[in-house]
Motif scaffolding. Structure first.
Motif, short mmCIF file in Angstrom:
data_model
loop_
_atom_site.label_atom_id
_atom_site.label_comp_id
_atom_site.label_asym_id
_atom_site.label_seq_id
_atom_site.Cartn_x
_atom_site.Cartn_y
_atom_site.Cartn_z
N UNK A 141 0.84 -1.20 0.00
CA UNK A 141 0.00 0.00 0.00
C UNK A 141 0.87 1.25 0.00
N UNK A 142 1.97 1.22 0.76
CA UNK A 142 2.82 2.39 0.81
C UNK A 142 4.28 2.00 0.96
N UNK A 143 4.92 1.65 -0.16
CA UNK A 143 6.34 1.35 -0.08
C UNK A 143 7.07 2.62 0.33
N UNK A 144 8.06 2.49 1.23
CA UNK A 144 8.74 3.69 1.71
C UNK A 144 10.17 3.78 1.18
N UNK A 145 10.84 2.66 1.08
CA UNK A 145 12.22 2.74 0.59
C UNK A 145 12.21 3.01 -0.91
N UNK A 146 13.09 3.91 -1.37
CA UNK A 146 13.11 4.21 -2.81
C UNK A 146 13.29 2.96 -3.68
N UNK A 147 14.02 1.97 -3.16
CA UNK A 147 14.23 0.75 -3.94
C UNK A 147 12.95 -0.07 -4.04
N UNK A 148 12.22 -0.19 -2.92
CA UNK A 148 10.96 -0.93 -2.96
C UNK A 148 10.00 -0.27 -3.94
N UNK A 149 9.92 1.06 -3.84
CA UNK A 149 9.06 1.82 -4.76
C UNK A 149 9.45 1.56 -6.21
N UNK A 150 10.76 1.61 -6.47
CA UNK A 150 11.26 1.44 -7.84
C UNK A 150 10.95 0.03 -8.36
N UNK A 151 11.12 -0.98 -7.49
CA UNK A 151 10.81 -2.35 -7.90
C UNK A 151 9.35 -2.47 -8.32
N UNK A 152 8.47 -1.87 -7.53
CA UNK A 152 7.05 -1.95 -7.84
C UNK A 152 6.73 -1.25 -9.15
N UNK A 153 7.36 -0.12 -9.39
CA UNK A 153 7.06 0.62 -10.62
C UNK A 153 7.70 -0.02 -11.85
#
Ligand SMILES: Nc1ncnc2c1ncn2[C@@H]1O[C@H](COP(=O)(O)OP(=O)(O)OP(=O)(O)O)[C@@H](O)[C@H]1O
Ligand SMILES: Nc1ncnc2c1ncn2[C@@H]1O[C@H](COP(=O)(O)OP(=O)(O)OP(=O)(O)O)[C@@H](O)[C@H]1O
Ligand code: SF4
Ligand SMILES: [Mg+2]
Ligand SMILES: [Mg+2]
Lengths: 335, 330
Positions: free
Chosen positions: A254-266
């Motif tokens: 729902x809310x990835x916080x680490x820039x890497x987690x966010x990037x993986x999802x995108x």
């Protein structure tokens, strides 16, 4: 019959602290796992996710003490199973732990199966070794286990050899063998990566079901965020040998916080959403021989600021999660 | 994206495949049993110029075989394959040479198809020499320009394949496919071996190339997410036959064929809220060597009824632009 000692229904069953696992290249040792902290709670499914080379399998091999001899070493840390440090056990006691208390499932089922032995005999053998059953009891129990992992026509097919089975059926047999000893912990490294998606869904729901009926804890290693979303209670995202974010599965997605987690999802193309949103991550996972000095993700990170490239960010609590990021951790302190 | 759809068949444009069949005969494990595998069993599709069609389905359903027949890497048993008005199966001599320029292949593992002893420059220039298109300085310039276009530095010219990462090798594989200026790229699982971050880089590159060069794609993949991203239409295969075909968004958002529904539901999405749909999926994928009578899917199909085990359903248009092979849609 091994009696599993009665234990509380929550709290950690496996606790990894400060694990550092290194490989030798020439005269130097290079860390593939760099100060890893990770706990697996009772009755929990923990997913460890990250790109190729992030240290997931090395972590699993360290827990099992199955690292290649010679060129690899555990340089620091401890790994406690039910409060007992596995790193101090004798080779013999460790042999007991593997298979008795920790069941293992790997990506390629054939590595765990003997191609010249009938399926039923292999499960029986595991039962005789790990549970000390006699022949007749082992035979009955083997059939029960093969039925439990939903091998179709188990009574007949237990007389066949591994090559007569499809990949999905072989993985079921491996799971049956892993369960033979009623382990406390099931460690599965990419258990469905080699399978077709419909078979993957079958095997994942089987693992989930068995985990509940046996009251096991499960650590599942995967590079597939979709698999994580399907099966995990909690998720640890690894990058370059460290946990960079750890959170309950719903919060993480729902809310990835680490820039890497966010990037993986995108960067993950989704079958349920339209194209156009795909954002590649520039660059690559660093090699263990060329680790950046500060945050390992800094060279690829759009948020990086001065401290990022020189100082390693600590893994800090942030609400219901743990987070290793200078910028994101400070945002919260500032707020 | 307003690319044309698969359904505007009729003209001689693009790639047109009709009733394609290919069998393999093999001897069994101990050389005793002979079996026939119907790898591709009567397949129809159309890729219009500038369009991109995804071929999806599980292992062994015949995706690669169909692709290989179009490239003449395997010879089809029957059916028709036409590209830009040319009869692909009958092409010889100059016509075949022309086809080899216009239709190119991108493989899953470019490394296995790159000569490890030749520099990237040599590998890229060679087809230009062979086809008599350019030589010497002109060939070198063409290769350099292409390396830039696929996102590699020109210093790659002098280096060997072993010096590159998986993602970089796939860029080299794409450059080699482009050097002769093709109009159709057939890509067989081109990103399956790559990590998500690198996969997204390559998908973005393919998107850009398609836009800039007006390329058509036949894109083979088992990953529905990848196909949704890169293709405008999709054909779903099961045991050698197409069970559903249509615009990618419509097929994946509202699948009609029971197999497409299962395939879609089983494809993991990064969203724990979608977990409730981890439905019961029964059965193994049957072997193409012993396809069941009637509908190939009936043994696993939750909606099967008597007719399904007797009569093979034909692929027919059920909604404009969408075709399904299923007795539920008579
Ligand atoms: N036997 C070995 N010798 C030297 N380096 C190794 C060895 N095994 C692993 N490594 C290195 O350790 C790092 C972590 O590898 P690991 O296998 O744990 O990655 P992973 O996260 O499991 O990746 P994958 O998704 O590809 O399985 C990598 O950089 C890898 O090159
Ligand atoms: N050269 C060959 N000789 C014999 N059988 C073959 C040959 N190539 C393919 N087959 C068989 O034809 C069927 C279709 O294979 P194909 O490789 O086209 O499937 P696919 O959809 O590409 O699968 P995957 O996703 O595993 O690549 C399979 O049953 C396969 O075993
Ligand atoms: S610490 Fe800095 S470089 Fe690392 S992830 Fe956070 S913002 Fe990016
Ligand atoms: Mg691994
Ligand atoms: Mg294939």
């Amino acid at each position: 019959m091994t009696q599993v000692p009665p234990s509380p229904s929550h709290g950690p069953v496996l606790a990894i602290r400060g694990l550092r696992t290194e490989f030798r290249s020439g005269r130097n040792w290079y860390p593939a796992v760099r100060g890893l902290d990770l706990t697996l709670n009772r009755n929990e499914t923990l997913a460890v996710v990250g790109e190729s080379g992030s240290g997931k399998s090395v972590t699993a091999l360290s827990i099992l003490r199955l690292l290649p001899e010679g060129g690899a070493r555990i340089a620091a840390g401890n790994i406690e199973l039910d409060g007992k440090d596995l790193l101090t056990l004798s080779e013999r006691d460790m042999d007991r732990v593997r298979g008795d208390r920790i069941g293992m499932v790997f990506q390629e089922p054939m590595t765990a199966l003997n191609p010249t032995m009938r399926i039923g005999d292999q499960v029986e053998e595991a039962l005789r070794i790990h549970r000390g059953l006699d022949r007749a009891a082992a035979r009955r129990e083997a059939l029960a286990l093969l039925e439990e992992v939903k091998l179709p026509s188990a009574a007949q097919r237990m007389h066949e050899y591994p090559h007569q089975f499809s990949g999905g059926m072989r993985q079921r047999v491996v799971i049956a063998m892993a369960l033979a000893c009623r382990p406390q912990v099931l460690l599965a490294d990419e258990p469905t990566t080699a399978l077709d998606v419909t078979i993957q869904a079958q095997v994942l729901s089987l693992l989930d079901e068995l985990k509940r009926t046996y009251g096991m804890s499960m650590m599942i290693i995967t590079h597939n965020l979709g698999v994580v979303a399907l099966i995990a209670d909690r998720v640890a995202v690894m990058y370059a040998g460290q946990v960079v974010e750890e959170a309950p599965v719903r919060s993480l997605f729902a809310m990835p916080r680490h820039p890497y987690t966010e990037a993986l999802l995108r960067a993950t193309p989704r079958v349920d959403e339209d194209a156009g949103t795909l954002a590649p991550i520039p660059g690559q996972v660093p090699s263990i021989r060329a680790m950046p000095p500060g945050c390992a993700y800094a060279p690829r990170c759009p948020l990086r600021r001065p401290p990022c490239e020189t100082e390693v960010p600590p893994l800090q609590a942030d609400g219901d999660r743990l987070l290793r990021c200078w910028v994101r951790n400070n945002e919260r302190i500032a707020a | 994206m307003s690319a044309p759809t698969v359904q505007d068949a009729g003209g001689h444009d693009g790639l047109e495949v009709l009733n394609l069949r290919k069998e393999y005969r093999s001897t069994g494990l101990f050389g005793r049993t002979r079996r026939t595998v119907r790898a591709v069993d009567g397949v129809d599709f159309h890729v219009p110029p500038g369009g991109s069609l995804g071929l999806v389905g599980e292992s062994g359903c015949g995706k690669s075989t169909a692709a290989r027949c179009i490239l003449r890497l395997a010879e089809a048993d029957s059916g028709s394959i036409r590209y830009e008005g040319l009869d692909v199966r009958a092409a010889r001599g100059p016509a075949l040479r022309m086809l080899r320029r216009r239709v190119q292949m991108v493989f899953q593992d470019p490394y296995s198809t790159l000569n490890p002893k030749r520099t990237i420059g040599q590998t890229l220039e060679e087809p230009l020499h062979v086809h008599g298109i350019a030589s010497g300085r002109a060939a070198r310039e063409a290769a350099r320009a292409l390396l830039g276009e696929v996102g590699l530095g020109t210093d790659a010219m002098e280096r060997l394949p072993s010096e590159f990462s998986g993602g970089q090798r796939q860029r080299i594989g794409i450059a080699r496919a482009l050097i002769l200026g093709p109009s159709l790229l057939i890509a067989d699982e081109p990103v399956s071996a790559l990590d998500v971050s690198v996969q997204a880089q390559i998908l973005r590159l393919l998107d850009e190339l398609r836009e800039r060069r007006g390329l058509s794609f036949l894109f083979v993949s088992h990953d529905l997410g990848v196909v949704r991203h890169i293709c405008d239409a999709v054909a779903v295969m099961y045991l050698g036959g197409i069970v559903e075909r249509g615009p990618v968004r419509e097929v994946f958002d509202a699948p009609l064929h029971p197999y497409t529904k299962i395939l879609r539901a089983a494809s993991p999405v990064p969203d724990p809220a979608a977990r409730v749909t981890m439905m019961r999926i029964e059965g193994e994928i049957p072997s193409a060597a012993a396809p069941p009578p009637g509908c190939a899917f009936h043994a696993r199909c939750p909606a099967a009824f008597a007719r399904c085990s007797q009569e093979r359903p034909l692929l027919r248009e059920v909604v404009p632009g969408r075709a399904v092979a299923c007795h539920l849609f008579p």
